[in-house]
Write a protein that holds these residues in place. Structure first.
Motif, PDB file in Angstrom:
ATOM      1  N   VAL A  21       3.023  -1.219   9.784  1.00  0.00           N
ATOM      2  CA  VAL A  21       3.915  -2.378   9.730  1.00  0.00           C
ATOM      3  C   VAL A  21       4.628  -2.572  11.062  1.00  0.00           C
ATOM      4  O   VAL A  21       4.728  -3.696  11.573  1.00  0.00           O
ATOM      5  N   GLU A  22       5.100  -1.481  11.658  1.00  0.00           N
ATOM      6  CA  GLU A  22       5.778  -1.581  12.954  1.00  0.00           C
ATOM      7  C   GLU A  22       4.828  -2.139  14.018  1.00  0.00           C
ATOM      8  O   GLU A  22       5.201  -3.039  14.792  1.00  0.00           O
ATOM      9  N   LEU A  23       3.612  -1.636  14.045  1.00  0.00           N
ATOM     10  CA  LEU A  23       2.637  -2.125  15.024  1.00  0.00           C
ATOM     11  C   LEU A  23       2.299  -3.595  14.797  1.00  0.00           C
ATOM     12  O   LEU A  23       2.202  -4.378  15.751  1.00  0.00           O
ATOM     13  N   LEU A  24       2.127  -3.981  13.543  1.00  0.00           N
ATOM     14  CA  LEU A  24       1.807  -5.380  13.245  1.00  0.00           C
ATOM     15  C   LEU A  24       2.995  -6.303  13.517  1.00  0.00           C
ATOM     16  O   LEU A  24       2.801  -7.441  13.960  1.00  0.00           O
ATOM     17  N   ASP A  25       4.218  -5.825  13.263  1.00  0.00           N
ATOM     18  CA  ASP A  25       5.403  -6.618  13.614  1.00  0.00           C
ATOM     19  C   ASP A  25       5.439  -6.881  15.112  1.00  0.00           C
ATOM     20  O   ASP A  25       5.742  -7.989  15.562  1.00  0.00           O
ATOM     21  N   GLU A  26       5.125  -5.851  15.894  1.00  0.00           N
ATOM     22  CA  GLU A  26       5.082  -6.019  17.348  1.00  0.00           C
ATOM     23  C   GLU A  26       3.976  -6.994  17.748  1.00  0.00           C
ATOM     24  O   GLU A  26       4.172  -7.834  18.629  1.00  0.00           O
ATOM     25  N   ALA A  27       2.821  -6.879  17.108  1.00  0.00           N
ATOM     26  CA  ALA A  27       1.712  -7.789  17.417  1.00  0.00           C
ATOM     27  C   ALA A  27       2.109  -9.234  17.127  1.00  0.00           C
ATOM     28  O   ALA A  27       1.799 -10.142  17.906  1.00  0.00           O
ATOM     29  N   THR A  28       2.806  -9.449  16.018  1.00  0.00           N
ATOM     30  CA  THR A  28       3.270 -10.793  15.668  1.00  0.00           C
ATOM     31  C   THR A  28       4.199 -11.332  16.752  1.00  0.00           C
ATOM     32  O   THR A  28       4.050 -12.468  17.209  1.00  0.00           O
ATOM     33  N   ALA A  29       5.147 -10.504  17.165  1.00  0.00           N
ATOM     34  CA  ALA A  29       6.105 -10.936  18.188  1.00  0.00           C
ATOM     35  C   ALA A  29       5.417 -11.200  19.522  1.00  0.00           C
ATOM     36  O   ALA A  29       5.673 -12.224  20.168  1.00  0.00           O
ATOM     37  N   TYR A  30       4.550 -10.309  19.942  1.00  0.00           N
ATOM     38  CA  TYR A  30       3.858 -10.487  21.215  1.00  0.00           C
ATOM     39  C   TYR A  30       2.983 -11.735  21.220  1.00  0.00           C
ATOM     40  O   TYR A  30       2.864 -12.407  22.246  1.00  0.00           O
ATOM     41  N   THR A  31       2.395 -12.039  20.096  1.00  0.00           N
ATOM     42  CA  THR A  31       1.510 -13.197  20.019  1.00  0.00           C
ATOM     43  C   THR A  31       2.232 -14.445  20.478  1.00  0.00           C
ATOM     44  O   THR A  31       1.723 -15.207  21.298  1.00  0.00           O
ATOM     45  N   GLN A  32       3.431 -14.662  19.957  1.00  0.00           N
ATOM     46  CA  GLN A  32       4.157 -15.870  20.341  1.00  0.00           C
ATOM     47  C   GLN A  32       5.062 -15.640  21.528  1.00  0.00           C
ATOM     48  O   GLN A  32       5.069 -16.431  22.455  1.00  0.00           O
ATOM     49  N   ASP A  33       5.830 -14.553  21.508  1.00  0.00           N
ATOM     50  CA  ASP A  33       6.832 -14.376  22.550  1.00  0.00           C
ATOM     51  C   ASP A  33       6.220 -14.132  23.925  1.00  0.00           C
ATOM     52  O   ASP A  33       6.545 -14.817  24.878  1.00  0.00           O
ATOM     53  N   SER A  34       5.331 -13.185  24.022  1.00  0.00           N
ATOM     54  CA  SER A  34       4.773 -12.842  25.319  1.00  0.00           C
ATOM     55  C   SER A  34       3.754 -13.876  25.793  1.00  0.00           C
ATOM     56  O   SER A  34       3.896 -14.445  26.870  1.00  0.00           O
ATOM     57  N   ALA A  35       2.742 -14.127  24.980  1.00  0.00           N
ATOM     58  CA  ALA A  35       1.733 -15.121  25.372  1.00  0.00           C
ATOM     59  C   ALA A  35       2.365 -16.504  25.462  1.00  0.00           C
ATOM     60  O   ALA A  35       2.105 -17.259  26.402  1.00  0.00           O
ATOM     61  N   GLY A  36       3.196 -16.840  24.484  1.00  0.00           N
ATOM     62  CA  GLY A  36       3.843 -18.150  24.478  1.00  0.00           C
ATOM     63  C   GLY A  36       4.716 -18.373  25.697  1.00  0.00           C
ATOM     64  O   GLY A  36       4.710 -19.454  26.300  1.00  0.00           O
ATOM     65  N   ASP A  37       5.469 -17.352  26.087  1.00  0.00           N
ATOM     66  CA  ASP A  37       6.334 -17.484  27.259  1.00  0.00           C
ATOM     67  C   ASP A  37       5.514 -17.715  28.520  1.00  0.00           C
ATOM     68  O   ASP A  37       5.869 -18.543  29.360  1.00  0.00           O
ATOM     69  N   ARG A  38       4.415 -17.038  28.639  1.00  0.00           N
ATOM     70  CA  ARG A  38       3.576 -17.229  29.827  1.00  0.00           C
ATOM     71  C   ARG A  38       2.948 -18.625  29.854  1.00  0.00           C
ATOM     72  O   ARG A  38       2.837 -19.245  30.914  1.00  0.00           O
ATOM     73  N   ILE A  39       2.540 -19.124  28.701  1.00  0.00           N
ATOM     74  CA  ILE A  39       2.015 -20.491  28.640  1.00  0.00           C
ATOM     75  C   ILE A  39       3.122 -21.488  28.977  1.00  0.00           C
ATOM     76  O   ILE A  39       2.902 -22.439  29.733  1.00  0.00           O
ATOM     77  N   VAL A  96       0.854  -1.189   0.000  1.00  0.00           N
ATOM     78  CA  VAL A  96       0.000   0.000   0.000  1.00  0.00           C
ATOM     79  C   VAL A  96       0.888   1.237   0.000  1.00  0.00           C
ATOM     80  O   VAL A  96       1.822   1.347   0.793  1.00  0.00           O
ATOM     81  N   ASP A  97       0.601   2.151  -0.899  1.00  0.00           N
ATOM     82  CA  ASP A  97       1.398   3.368  -1.031  1.00  0.00           C
ATOM     83  C   ASP A  97       0.780   4.483  -0.192  1.00  0.00           C
ATOM     84  O   ASP A  97      -0.107   5.213  -0.638  1.00  0.00           O
ATOM     85  N   ASP A  98       1.226   4.554   1.047  1.00  0.00           N
ATOM     86  CA  ASP A  98       0.733   5.586   1.964  1.00  0.00           C
ATOM     87  C   ASP A  98       1.808   5.827   3.013  1.00  0.00           C
ATOM     88  O   ASP A  98       2.502   4.886   3.431  1.00  0.00           O
ATOM     89  N   ASP A  99       1.927   7.067   3.453  1.00  0.00           N
ATOM     90  CA  ASP A  99       2.954   7.435   4.435  1.00  0.00           C
ATOM     91  C   ASP A  99       2.751   6.756   5.790  1.00  0.00           C
ATOM     92  O   ASP A  99       3.697   6.611   6.557  1.00  0.00           O
ATOM     93  N   ARG A 100       1.537   6.331   6.076  1.00  0.00           N
ATOM     94  CA  ARG A 100       1.237   5.731   7.388  1.00  0.00           C
ATOM     95  C   ARG A 100       1.551   4.242   7.454  1.00  0.00           C
ATOM     96  O   ARG A 100       1.507   3.641   8.529  1.00  0.00           O
ATOM     97  N   ILE A 101       1.877   3.642   6.335  1.00  0.00           N
ATOM     98  CA  ILE A 101       2.074   2.188   6.294  1.00  0.00           C
ATOM     99  C   ILE A 101       3.262   1.756   7.152  1.00  0.00           C
ATOM    100  O   ILE A 101       3.213   0.703   7.790  1.00  0.00           O
ATOM    101  N   ASP A 102       4.321   2.554   7.214  1.00  0.00           N
ATOM    102  CA  ASP A 102       5.468   2.179   8.062  1.00  0.00           C
ATOM    103  C   ASP A 102       5.042   2.014   9.516  1.00  0.00           C
ATOM    104  O   ASP A 102       5.481   1.083  10.194  1.00  0.00           O
ATOM    105  N   GLU A 103       4.196   2.908   9.993  1.00  0.00           N
ATOM    106  CA  GLU A 103       3.706   2.802  11.376  1.00  0.00           C
ATOM    107  C   GLU A 103       2.835   1.556  11.539  1.00  0.00           C
ATOM    108  O   GLU A 103       2.937   0.838  12.537  1.00  0.00           O
TER     109      GLU A 103
END
Length: 123
Positions: A83-101, A74-81
């Protein structure tokens, strides 16, 4: 007889219904007894520290990651933000929740029969 194609919202609703059915089955299988083993097995199905690329959390992280890669087109100036938020969501999904499990499974390990306690925990 020709079928009418589903709208995008109908596809999303159908996918969500399927996911909910699967999660309901996990919950029901785990919680039909007070025995700890089915609970631990269900938790390992959600996140298995010995195979973190399998399981429910990995599947969710994979979907978020794929959407993240796709949205970079997607060609928009907001996409970098985004992507950063979704990258964090991906990491938290496994790393944070996974570590607690994983930690919960480690605490449960002494309560499990030997054939269940050694499978799927990282010590």
């Amino acid at each position: 007889m020709a079928s009418t194609p589903l709208t995008l919202q109908q596809e999303m609703d159908a996918a969500l219904a399927i996911v909910k059915v699967g999660l309901d089955r996990l919950r029901d299988a785990a919680c039909r007894t007070e025995d700890v083993a089915p609970h631990a097995i269900a938790l390992r199905t959600i996140y298995d520290a010995t195979n973190p690329n399998a399981g429910v959390l990995a599947a969710v992280a994979h979907v978020i990651g794929t959407i993240t890669v796709s949205i970079t087109e997607v060609d928009d100036d907001r996409i970098d933000e985004v992507v950063e938020l979704l990258d964090e969501a991906t990491a938290y999904t496994q790393d944070s929740a996974g570590d607690r499990i994983r930690r919960a499974l480690d605490v449960l390990a002494p309560l499990l029969p030997l054939h269940v306690s050694g499978a799927g925990t990282a010590n």
